[in-house]
Design an enzyme around this catalytic site. Structure first.
Site, PDB file in Angstrom:
ATOM      1  CG  HIS A   8      -0.332   0.035   2.547  1.00 46.07           C
ATOM      2  ND1 HIS A   8      -0.073  -1.116   3.256  1.00 46.07           N
ATOM      3  CD2 HIS A   8       0.084   1.054   3.342  1.00 46.07           C
ATOM      4  CE1 HIS A   8       0.477  -0.798   4.418  1.00 46.07           C
ATOM      5  NE2 HIS A   8       0.583   0.518   4.505  1.00 46.07           N
ATOM      6  CG  HIS A  79       4.260   4.156   5.449  1.00 46.11           C
ATOM      7  ND1 HIS A  79       3.399   4.679   6.388  1.00 46.11           N
ATOM      8  CD2 HIS A  79       3.748   2.944   5.116  1.00 46.11           C
ATOM      9  CE1 HIS A  79       2.418   3.814   6.619  1.00 46.11           C
ATOM     10  NE2 HIS A  79       2.601   2.756   5.852  1.00 46.11           N
TER      11      HIS A  79
END
Lengths: 134, 134
Positions: A8, A79
Site C-alpha cells: 500500500h 510511507h
C-alpha cells in the site's frame, strides 16, 4: 527479489472525514475499512483503487508520529509498504548489507500482520514498511 | 471508480547509477528499462517489484523540474501514477468537481502514453499522474 509487491501507499491527512469525502468526490474511491489504532496514535482508512491500496492516516492528536509529520511536512506521502515473504530473512539481509533499519526486529502492525520499518535513507528518501505476507 | 490501479511510484534521486546499485544490493531489484527523456530533463529507470513498478528519476541538470525538486526537498517520492481507462473523461470529471489540474489536457509521457498531472492539493498532498491505459 527481496520484495514481493507494493502492499500500500500511505498518505498523512489532517482530517480523515474531509479526506474521505474528497477522495470519494474526485475519484469515486470509498474505504474498505477504517480503524483507530491507539498505539500508533492514528485513525486509518484503506481505499481500494483497482488492485492497489491507498491508506489515509489521520493523527489522533498533535503529539503523535503522524501529528508531528503533518506539522513538519504537511499532507503527503507518509510511507510506502512492500510485501515480503519472510520478514526475518529480509531484515537479516538488509542489516548485513548495511541498511538503516528503524525496526531491527518485526513488530505487530494493523490486522495483526508482522511489519518493520526501513529508514528513508535506505529507500530513496521515503519511509518504507515491510509487511510479511503469510 | 475513476482510477484503475496504481501504475507506478516515482522517486527522485540524485544519481541514477548510485541509486540503482543501492536498490540492487539492498532489494535485489534490477531495472526493466532505462531512458533519457530530454524534454522532461530526466533520466529514468523502471524497476519491477513483483507486480508493482518503482520509477527512479534523476535530473539531467539542476535547472530541471526534478533538479529543483531535489534542491528543495531532497530525495524521496516525486509522484504517484494511477492508470485510468479514459483520460479525457477523467480530466472532465475532475475539472467539474473543482480539482486543481496541472494539465487540463492530456500530453505525451514516457513510452508514448497519454498522461496528465493533478496538483498535490487535489490528491492528499502528493503530485499525481494519470496514465491512460488503452
Amino acid at each position: 527479489m527481496l520484495l514481493l509487491n507494493l502492499d500500500h501507499v500511505a498518505l498523512a491527512v489532517h482530517d480523515l472525514d474531509e479526506a474521505l469525502a474528497r477522495f470519494r468526490g474526485l475519484y469515486g474511491a470509498a474505504p474498505e475499512w477504517r480503524e483507530v489504532v491507539e498505539e500508533q496514535g492514528v485513525e486509518e482508512a484503506m481505499l481500494l483503487v483497482g488492485g492497489s491500496k491507498l491508506q489515509l492516516l489521520a493523527p489522533l492528536g498533535p503529539d503523535t508520529p503522524v501529528g508531528r509529520f503533518l506539522a513538519r511536512r504537511g499532507e503527503g506521502l507518509h510511507h510506502l509498504a512492500f510485501a515480503v515473504p519472510d520478514l526475518d530473512a529480509a531484515l537479516a539481509h538488509l542489516a548485513a548489507e548495511g541498511a538503516e533499519l528503524i525496526d531491527r526486529h518485526p513488530r505487530r502492525g494493523g490486522a495483526g500482520r508482522r511489519i518493520a520499518f526501513v529508514h528513508p535513507r535506505s529507500f530513496g528518501g521515503t519511509l518504507t514498511e515491510l509487511v510479511e505476507i503469510a
